[in-house]
Design a protein around this motif. Sequence first.
Motif, mmCIF file in Angstrom:
data_model
loop_
_atom_site.group_PDB
_atom_site.id
_atom_site.type_symbol
_atom_site.label_atom_id
_atom_site.label_comp_id
_atom_site.label_asym_id
_atom_site.label_seq_id
_atom_site.Cartn_x
_atom_site.Cartn_y
_atom_site.Cartn_z
ATOM 1 N N SER A 140 0.095 1.184 -12.797
ATOM 2 C CA SER A 140 0.588 2.373 -12.094
ATOM 3 C C SER A 140 1.997 2.732 -12.538
ATOM 4 C CB SER A 140 0.539 2.147 -10.583
ATOM 5 O OG SER A 140 1.394 1.099 -10.202
ATOM 6 N N ASP A 141 2.849 1.743 -12.768
ATOM 7 C CA ASP A 141 4.196 2.031 -13.259
ATOM 8 C C ASP A 141 4.167 2.578 -14.681
ATOM 9 O OD1 ASP A 141 5.342 1.303 -10.907
ATOM 10 O OD2 ASP A 141 6.153 -0.605 -11.599
ATOM 11 N N TYR A 170 1.347 11.392 -9.071
ATOM 12 C CA TYR A 170 0.373 11.691 -10.125
ATOM 13 C C TYR A 170 -0.553 12.832 -9.697
ATOM 14 C CZ TYR A 170 -3.411 11.070 -13.479
ATOM 15 O OH TYR A 170 -4.359 11.278 -14.447
ATOM 16 N N TRP A 171 -0.989 12.818 -8.452
ATOM 17 C CA TRP A 171 -1.862 13.893 -7.959
ATOM 18 C C TRP A 171 -1.145 15.229 -7.971
ATOM 19 C CZ3 TRP A 171 -1.673 16.642 -3.136
ATOM 20 C CH2 TRP A 171 -2.794 17.458 -2.901
ATOM 21 N N LEU A 172 0.105 15.251 -7.527
ATOM 22 C CA LEU A 172 0.877 16.494 -7.545
ATOM 23 C C LEU A 172 1.111 16.975 -8.972
ATOM 24 C CD1 LEU A 172 3.530 15.676 -4.782
ATOM 25 C CD2 LEU A 172 1.542 17.203 -4.589
ATOM 26 N N GLN A 173 1.366 16.035 -9.890
ATOM 27 C CA GLN A 173 1.591 16.412 -11.281
ATOM 28 C C GLN A 173 0.329 16.988 -11.912
ATOM 29 O OE1 GLN A 173 4.310 16.697 -12.927
ATOM 30 N NE2 GLN A 173 3.305 17.280 -14.833
ATOM 31 N N LYS A 174 -0.838 16.446 -11.590
ATOM 32 C CA LYS A 174 -2.099 16.977 -12.131
ATOM 33 C C LYS A 174 -2.333 18.399 -11.643
ATOM 34 C CE LYS A 174 -5.111 15.075 -14.026
ATOM 35 N NZ LYS A 174 -5.490 15.053 -15.460
ATOM 36 N N SER A 179 3.316 6.200 -7.045
ATOM 37 C CA SER A 179 2.449 6.497 -8.192
ATOM 38 C C SER A 179 1.334 7.485 -7.868
ATOM 39 C CB SER A 179 1.848 5.190 -8.741
ATOM 40 O OG SER A 179 2.864 4.313 -9.171
ATOM 41 N N LEU A 180 0.498 7.175 -6.874
ATOM 42 C CA LEU A 180 -0.691 7.988 -6.639
ATOM 43 C C LEU A 180 -0.336 9.411 -6.218
ATOM 44 C CD1 LEU A 180 -2.980 5.386 -4.831
ATOM 45 C CD2 LEU A 180 -2.932 6.014 -7.253
ATOM 46 N N ILE A 188 0.835 -1.207 0.000
ATOM 47 C CA ILE A 188 0.000 0.000 0.000
ATOM 48 C C ILE A 188 0.871 1.260 0.000
ATOM 49 C CG2 ILE A 188 -1.667 1.341 1.345
ATOM 50 C CD1 ILE A 188 -2.852 -1.320 2.313
ATOM 51 N N LEU A 189 1.892 1.274 0.850
ATOM 52 C CA LEU A 189 2.773 2.446 0.917
ATOM 53 C C LEU A 189 3.493 2.683 -0.407
ATOM 54 C CD1 LEU A 189 4.349 2.071 4.479
ATOM 55 C CD2 LEU A 189 2.677 3.767 3.732
ATOM 56 N N ASN A 190 3.960 1.616 -1.045
ATOM 57 C CA ASN A 190 4.664 1.764 -2.322
ATOM 58 C C ASN A 190 3.744 2.305 -3.406
ATOM 59 O OD1 ASN A 190 7.288 0.933 -1.617
ATOM 60 N ND2 ASN A 190 6.694 -1.212 -1.709
ATOM 61 N N GLN A 191 2.510 1.816 -3.453
ATOM 62 C CA GLN A 191 1.569 2.306 -4.460
ATOM 63 C C GLN A 191 1.278 3.788 -4.256
ATOM 64 O OE1 GLN A 191 0.393 0.932 -7.106
ATOM 65 N NE2 GLN A 191 0.581 -1.270 -6.865
ATOM 66 N N VAL A 192 1.103 4.185 -2.997
ATOM 67 C CA VAL A 192 0.789 5.595 -2.711
ATOM 68 C C VAL A 192 1.985 6.499 -2.997
ATOM 69 C CG1 VAL A 192 0.191 7.227 -0.886
ATOM 70 C CG2 VAL A 192 -1.002 5.031 -1.034
ATOM 71 N N MET A 193 3.163 6.125 -2.494
ATOM 72 C CA MET A 193 4.335 6.988 -2.591
ATOM 73 C C MET A 193 4.922 7.029 -3.992
ATOM 74 S SD MET A 193 4.571 8.287 0.375
ATOM 75 C CE MET A 193 6.152 9.100 0.160
#
Length: 564
Positions: free
Chosen positions: A439-440, A360-364, A356-357, A349-354
């Motif tokens: 995600s990758d 991606y949110w910051l980039q948007k 990719s998610l 869970i931590l790897n997916q959040v840190m």
Amino acid sequence: MVPGGGYVQERLAPHGALADNNDDFLTMAECQFIIKHELENLRARDEKMIPGYPQAKLYPGKSLLRRLLTSGIVVQVFPLHDNEALKKLEDSWYTRLALKFQPIDRIRDYFGETIAFYFGFLEYFTFALVPMAAIGLPYYLFVWEDYDKYVVFASFNLLWSTVILEVWKRGCASMAYRWGTLLMKRQFEEPRPGFHGVLGANPVTGREEPLYPSYKRQLRIYLVSLPFVCLCLFLSLCVMMVYFDMEAWALALHEDSGSEWTGVLLYVPSIIYAVVIEVMNRLYRYAAEFLTSWENHRLESAYQNHLVLKVLVFNFLNCFASLFYIAFVLQDMKLLRQSLATLLITSQILNQVMESLLPYWLQKKHSVRVRRKVEALKADVDTTLYEQVILEKEMGTYLGTFDDYLELFLQFGYVSLFSCVYPLAAAFAVLNNFTEVNSDALKMCRVFKRPFAEPTANIGVWQLAFETMSVISVVTNCALIGMSPQVKAIFPESKAELILIVVAVEHAILAWKFILAFAIPDKPRHIQVKLARLEFESLEALKQQQMKLVAENLKEEPWEEKAT
């Protein structure tokens, strides 16, 4: 030949003529690698500084591009995305959620071999986990509390961890041959951009390049890096003991009250420990990168090998020491199951959040700000390219496949070492990897800058890392089998005899493992035939060239005699 030692093949039209469309002779990734290769190998000779920037000092052998970047004269160097090609790649890769194979060849054409090999390995490893998940799921549902039965699952684990790595080598060789990198030569590798030293002549190639005494590097490794790694390992063990104190406190509290809330509290120490492990791994990674760079390795391959070794030793102890302690010191299979499940799921869970998610949110959010800024420009020029440059300039920099392989390595460890006491480990790994692929892919296409391509023939030192983990898994699973009540019942009085038999079986399985690795060829038969044909044709071409030179010399000899 192309920079990096590869070879070009299967790009000729019939009868050996070059294809009419020269744009397809080199992929975009190969063109970018050539440009990067030339830029990084521009080095100072007699110059003392960058012209116009007296603060940017130079010395013979210093990389000009590296000095420009460290001095702030050049802010960033990166290739822009090709929007048309990227859109086609996305459409065939991750925009449509469906169970399908990845377009590995297209990924290679756009991002290069290194990233393509990672996604190829991720896909292969995910499908290789399916048999383990298929066996583990009913195993969990029907014989969960019967620990006697995990002997069968551990035995299957031994076979699985060996076969999948040997089969991967064959698939890896097929891809490398198709891409023309199978015969890459590393002995004449160029010095890495960060390597510094006194400019001199390479005794092998005769080229001018920085020279740095190896004894100085060894002193830095053994007097600074090694003690630092040992100190970090000691701190990791201290944190582990604090975790066990927390477990004992939570268990005592639950036994005193027996409420549901205290039952939930039993999982809190494991969750906190999993988060602390991730934080420690990331902090140690930065320190390991600094130390490895400071050691001043000449070749990029040597730099990567030392970095991987430092990080893997720490991550292995940090992530698995508590599980080994629970399994073989406390011998508490229930706590082992709980700890393994918590560490595996929390880390995923931590790897997916840190990874990719969150990026991606910051980039948007940044994209929205950039578009507003561009729309506010009242200029007559086309702002499309300007918007793309500004947008991609602020994207994060992709630091390579190291963290991605490390995540798979730790996942392989959780599954191969202790999944016999938690059969759902492989199932959770499969679910994570199916989302990881998308995600990758999103991360590579929309979150990070487009990285420069790096040609390679395989997954490098990570193949050895996975094989080492496979050997450790043999020892671990044999020990777990020997500790099972089912096996102990066969030797109720003689523990020494049981230990000797377990050790003998473990040695026999290791011997079988190495024989199997030797018996399964690393390259498929058709690849071996093609390589032999390629070598034969090369020798024939060399022989014809030599005969042509001899014939020309024979023609010139009579004229020379008349002249005398």
